[in-house]
Design an enzyme around this catalytic site. Sequence first.
Site, PDB file in Angstrom:
ATOM      1  N   PHE A 137       3.815   5.165 -13.527  1.00  0.00           N
ATOM      2  CA  PHE A 137       2.351   5.073 -13.396  1.00  0.00           C
ATOM      3  C   PHE A 137       1.893   6.072 -12.333  1.00  0.00           C
ATOM      4  O   PHE A 137       2.713   6.718 -11.671  1.00  0.00           O
ATOM      5  CB  PHE A 137       1.929   3.647 -13.021  1.00  0.00           C
ATOM      6  CG  PHE A 137       2.392   3.210 -11.649  1.00  0.00           C
ATOM      7  CD1 PHE A 137       3.668   2.708 -11.468  1.00  0.00           C
ATOM      8  CD2 PHE A 137       1.557   3.307 -10.550  1.00  0.00           C
ATOM      9  CE1 PHE A 137       4.110   2.321 -10.204  1.00  0.00           C
ATOM     10  CE2 PHE A 137       1.983   2.914  -9.282  1.00  0.00           C
ATOM     11  CZ  PHE A 137       3.273   2.418  -9.109  1.00  0.00           C
TER      12      PHE A 137
ATOM     13  N   ASP B 132       0.859  -1.177   0.000  1.00  0.00           N
ATOM     14  CA  ASP B 132       0.000   0.000   0.000  1.00  0.00           C
ATOM     15  C   ASP B 132       0.899   1.231   0.000  1.00  0.00           C
ATOM     16  O   ASP B 132       1.842   1.317   0.790  1.00  0.00           O
ATOM     17  CB  ASP B 132      -0.936   0.006   1.214  1.00  0.00           C
ATOM     18  CG  ASP B 132      -2.129   0.923   0.969  1.00  0.00           C
ATOM     19  OD1 ASP B 132      -2.731   0.834  -0.120  1.00  0.00           O
ATOM     20  OD2 ASP B 132      -2.450   1.752   1.842  1.00  0.00           O
TER      21      ASP B 132
HETATM   22  P1  ITT Z   1      -3.278  -2.275  -5.202  1.00  0.00           P
HETATM   23  O1  ITT Z   1      -4.176  -3.219  -5.917  1.00  0.00           O
HETATM   24  O2  ITT Z   1      -1.885  -2.814  -5.014  1.00  0.00           O
HETATM   25  O3  ITT Z   1      -3.850  -1.743  -3.896  1.00  0.00           O
HETATM   26  P2  ITT Z   1      -3.502   0.506  -6.074  1.00  0.00           P
HETATM   27  O4  ITT Z   1      -3.242   1.136  -7.391  1.00  0.00           O
HETATM   28  O5  ITT Z   1      -4.867   0.653  -5.473  1.00  0.00           O
HETATM   29  O6  ITT Z   1      -3.087  -1.038  -6.205  1.00  0.00           O
HETATM   30  P3  ITT Z   1      -2.326   1.887  -3.752  1.00  0.00           P
HETATM   31  O7  ITT Z   1      -3.631   1.976  -3.063  1.00  0.00           O
HETATM   32  O8  ITT Z   1      -1.143   1.388  -2.987  1.00  0.00           O
HETATM   33  O9  ITT Z   1      -2.395   0.996  -5.080  1.00  0.00           O
HETATM   34  O10 ITT Z   1      -1.871   3.264  -4.364  1.00  0.00           O
HETATM   35  C1  ITT Z   1      -2.514   4.484  -4.117  1.00  0.00           C
HETATM   36  C2  ITT Z   1      -2.376   5.374  -5.329  1.00  0.00           C
HETATM   37  O11 ITT Z   1      -1.046   5.860  -5.384  1.00  0.00           O
HETATM   38  C3  ITT Z   1      -2.663   4.651  -6.645  1.00  0.00           C
HETATM   39  O12 ITT Z   1      -3.481   5.484  -7.430  1.00  0.00           O
HETATM   40  C4  ITT Z   1      -1.304   4.478  -7.273  1.00  0.00           C
HETATM   41  O13 ITT Z   1      -1.355   4.574  -8.694  1.00  0.00           O
HETATM   42  C5  ITT Z   1      -0.489   5.615  -6.659  1.00  0.00           C
HETATM   43  N1  ITT Z   1       0.902   5.176  -6.496  1.00  0.00           N
HETATM   44  C6  ITT Z   1       1.342   4.184  -5.679  1.00  0.00           C
HETATM   45  N2  ITT Z   1       2.668   3.998  -5.855  1.00  0.00           N
HETATM   46  C7  ITT Z   1       3.063   4.902  -6.783  1.00  0.00           C
HETATM   47  C8  ITT Z   1       4.283   5.177  -7.414  1.00  0.00           C
HETATM   48  O14 ITT Z   1       5.381   4.487  -7.150  1.00  0.00           O
HETATM   49  N3  ITT Z   1       4.309   6.147  -8.339  1.00  0.00           N
HETATM   50  C9  ITT Z   1       3.206   6.842  -8.652  1.00  0.00           C
HETATM   51  N4  ITT Z   1       2.007   6.629  -8.117  1.00  0.00           N
HETATM   52  C10 ITT Z   1       1.918   5.662  -7.198  1.00  0.00           C
END
Ligand code: ITT
Length: 185
Positions: A140, A64
């Site tokens: 992303f 997360d």
């Molecule tokens: P999961 O299925 O792994 O939960 P998710 O996309 O919902 O995938 P998170 O809740 O951890 O992942 O991420 C919260 C937001 O932050 C999500 O919109 C991601 O695209 C963004 N995010 C997470 N890590 C990032 C990174 O390394 N660079 C840019 N954006 C990131």
Amino acid sequence: MRIKVITSNEGKMREYGQALGVLGIEVFQGDVPYDEVQADTLEEVVEKGMEELKQKEDSFIIDDSGLFIDRFHGFPGVYSAYALKTLGNEGVLKLMAGERRRSARFECCIGCKLAGQEPFLVSAGCQGEILEEARGAGGFGFDPIFSADGGRSFAELGLEEKNSISHRGRAIAKLAERLAEETGP
Ligand code: ITT
């Protein structure tokens, strides 16, 4: 060693593949639905997710992450997925228009459970700033609007270069140390 990363995010998956691949750890994507409860910290979200998933899975990783903007007292933080969906990068840039205080950090919390072992968490952050405009086609999520040093955005870095400085890359390095301890030589 082969380990399942439970995520819906292809971008995260690529980063795990690169960072763990060079260490000889193979990853594959697991699509196991679980409740991402609303909580105050990434660690709490991961702990709750682990509780649920360990009933169904023997061995897995979850991640997360979030973007914490100082000017907004850490928003979007644990609400990052929702903020990206609703505001998008352009919305964040609009909120930050004219702001001189642009410091922000990414944080990443990884939960890991290996068969027959207690789950553990590792976390890491990456300090940086919100750029004035979106740049780059790689990465992303918020990558086009975030830079660690005010130069290139995360979306302008290759996978390996982002992993060498990012919140996730640093958390994966900690994870790899723990995996080496837990699984032995
Ligand atoms: P999961 O299925 O792994 O939960 P998710 O996309 O919902 O995938 P998170 O809740 O951890 O992942 O991420 C919260 C937001 O932050 C999500 O919109 C991601 O695209 C963004 N995010 C997470 N890590 C990032 C990174 O390394 N660079 C840019 N954006 C990131």
